[in-house]
Design a protein around this motif. Structure first.
Motif, PDB file in Angstrom:
ATOM      1  N   LEU A  92       0.823  -1.206   0.000  1.00  0.00           N
ATOM      2  CA  LEU A  92       0.000   0.000   0.000  1.00  0.00           C
ATOM      3  C   LEU A  92       0.861   1.262   0.000  1.00  0.00           C
ATOM      4  O   LEU A  92       0.565   2.223  -0.709  1.00  0.00           O
ATOM      5  CB  LEU A  92      -0.962  -0.009   1.188  1.00  0.00           C
ATOM      6  N   ASP A  93       1.934   1.265   0.792  1.00  0.00           N
ATOM      7  CA  ASP A  93       2.830   2.417   0.820  1.00  0.00           C
ATOM      8  C   ASP A  93       3.503   2.638  -0.534  1.00  0.00           C
ATOM      9  O   ASP A  93       3.804   3.774  -0.912  1.00  0.00           O
ATOM     10  CB  ASP A  93       3.891   2.269   1.908  1.00  0.00           C
ATOM     11  N   ALA A  94       3.748   1.552  -1.265  1.00  0.00           N
ATOM     12  CA  ALA A  94       4.399   1.641  -2.579  1.00  0.00           C
ATOM     13  C   ALA A  94       3.405   1.913  -3.709  1.00  0.00           C
ATOM     14  O   ALA A  94       3.815   2.173  -4.840  1.00  0.00           O
ATOM     15  CB  ALA A  94       5.164   0.357  -2.869  1.00  0.00           C
ATOM     16  N   GLY A  95       2.125   1.834  -3.393  1.00  0.00           N
ATOM     17  CA  GLY A  95       1.116   2.082  -4.418  1.00  0.00           C
ATOM     18  C   GLY A  95       0.915   0.923  -5.375  1.00  0.00           C
ATOM     19  O   GLY A  95       0.518   1.125  -6.525  1.00  0.00           O
ATOM     20  N   VAL A  96       1.203  -0.283  -4.905  1.00  0.00           N
ATOM     21  CA  VAL A  96       0.964  -1.485  -5.710  1.00  0.00           C
ATOM     22  C   VAL A  96       0.026  -2.396  -4.940  1.00  0.00           C
ATOM     23  O   VAL A  96      -0.132  -2.259  -3.729  1.00  0.00           O
ATOM     24  CB  VAL A  96       2.277  -2.242  -6.063  1.00  0.00           C
ATOM     25  N   SER A  97      -0.571  -3.324  -5.616  1.00  0.00           N
ATOM     26  CA  SER A  97      -1.471  -4.243  -4.926  1.00  0.00           C
ATOM     27  C   SER A  97      -0.655  -5.275  -4.145  1.00  0.00           C
ATOM     28  O   SER A  97       0.456  -5.633  -4.547  1.00  0.00           O
ATOM     29  CB  SER A  97      -2.387  -4.956  -5.923  1.00  0.00           C
ATOM     30  N   PRO A  98      -1.215  -5.744  -3.035  1.00  0.00           N
ATOM     31  CA  PRO A  98      -0.525  -6.812  -2.293  1.00  0.00           C
ATOM     32  C   PRO A  98      -0.282  -8.046  -3.168  1.00  0.00           C
ATOM     33  O   PRO A  98       0.744  -8.703  -3.035  1.00  0.00           O
ATOM     34  CB  PRO A  98      -1.477  -7.130  -1.139  1.00  0.00           C
ATOM     35  N   ALA A 143      11.886   2.281  -2.839  1.00  0.00           N
ATOM     36  CA  ALA A 143      11.841   3.537  -2.076  1.00  0.00           C
ATOM     37  C   ALA A 143      11.196   3.316  -0.706  1.00  0.00           C
ATOM     38  O   ALA A 143      11.704   3.803   0.310  1.00  0.00           O
ATOM     39  CB  ALA A 143      11.087   4.602  -2.861  1.00  0.00           C
ATOM     40  N   VAL A 144      10.115   2.570  -0.674  1.00  0.00           N
ATOM     41  CA  VAL A 144       9.430   2.288   0.590  1.00  0.00           C
ATOM     42  C   VAL A 144      10.336   1.502   1.535  1.00  0.00           C
ATOM     43  O   VAL A 144      10.338   1.728   2.746  1.00  0.00           O
ATOM     44  CB  VAL A 144       8.102   1.529   0.330  1.00  0.00           C
ATOM     45  N   LEU A 145      11.123   0.604   0.972  1.00  0.00           N
ATOM     46  CA  LEU A 145      12.000  -0.241   1.788  1.00  0.00           C
ATOM     47  C   LEU A 145      13.364   0.395   2.055  1.00  0.00           C
ATOM     48  O   LEU A 145      14.199  -0.194   2.732  1.00  0.00           O
ATOM     49  CB  LEU A 145      12.178  -1.610   1.116  1.00  0.00           C
ATOM     50  N   GLY A 146      13.593   1.574   1.490  1.00  0.00           N
ATOM     51  CA  GLY A 146      14.868   2.253   1.705  1.00  0.00           C
ATOM     52  C   GLY A 146      16.022   1.605   0.978  1.00  0.00           C
ATOM     53  O   GLY A 146      17.166   1.670   1.427  1.00  0.00           O
ATOM     54  N   LEU A 147      15.721   0.975  -0.152  1.00  0.00           N
ATOM     55  CA  LEU A 147      16.753   0.295  -0.935  1.00  0.00           C
ATOM     56  C   LEU A 147      17.245   1.191  -2.064  1.00  0.00           C
ATOM     57  O   LEU A 147      16.447   1.848  -2.737  1.00  0.00           O
ATOM     58  CB  LEU A 147      16.202  -0.994  -1.552  1.00  0.00           C
ATOM     59  N   SER A 148      18.528   1.191  -2.295  1.00  0.00           N
ATOM     60  CA  SER A 148      19.116   1.883  -3.432  1.00  0.00           C
ATOM     61  C   SER A 148      18.865   1.054  -4.682  1.00  0.00           C
ATOM     62  O   SER A 148      19.122  -0.158  -4.699  1.00  0.00           O
ATOM     63  CB  SER A 148      20.625   2.029  -3.207  1.00  0.00           C
TER      64      SER A 148
END
Length: 88
Positions: free
Chosen positions: A35-41, A65-70
């Motif tokens: 949900l934070d990433a704007g994709v469906s589960p 981006a949601v997970l803080g990954l480069s």
């Protein structure tokens, strides 16, 4: 449009990507991450399980981006030669 079958290398990269994303969630729920990433589960579940081996770039960028990954580090790890590990 006809989609060509994935090569074994593409399937393997998709599985690596899924495992990396699943690991990066580190206890965070799949639902909250999606949900934070704007994709469906369901989309996140398919990516993490390797069923979607070549997800769209914006989808991966949002999840990363949601997970803080480069994205650079994620790309390098997904495409590393077998047996090599990136330094943590």
């Amino acid at each position: 449009m006809v989609r060509l079958p994935l090569t074994p290398a593409e399937v393997e990269r998709g599985q690596r990507l899924g495992a990396l994303l699943r690991s990066a969630r580190d206890g965070r729920s799949m639902l909250a991450t999606a949900l934070d990433a704007g994709v469906s589960p369901e989309t996140l579940r398919k990516i993490e399980s390797g069923r979607v081996a070549t997800p769209a770039f914006p989808t991966i960028a949002s999840i990363a981006a949601v997970l803080g990954l480069s994205l650079d580090a994620l790309w390098a790890e997904v495409n590393r030669p077998d047996g090599e590990r990136l330094a943590s």
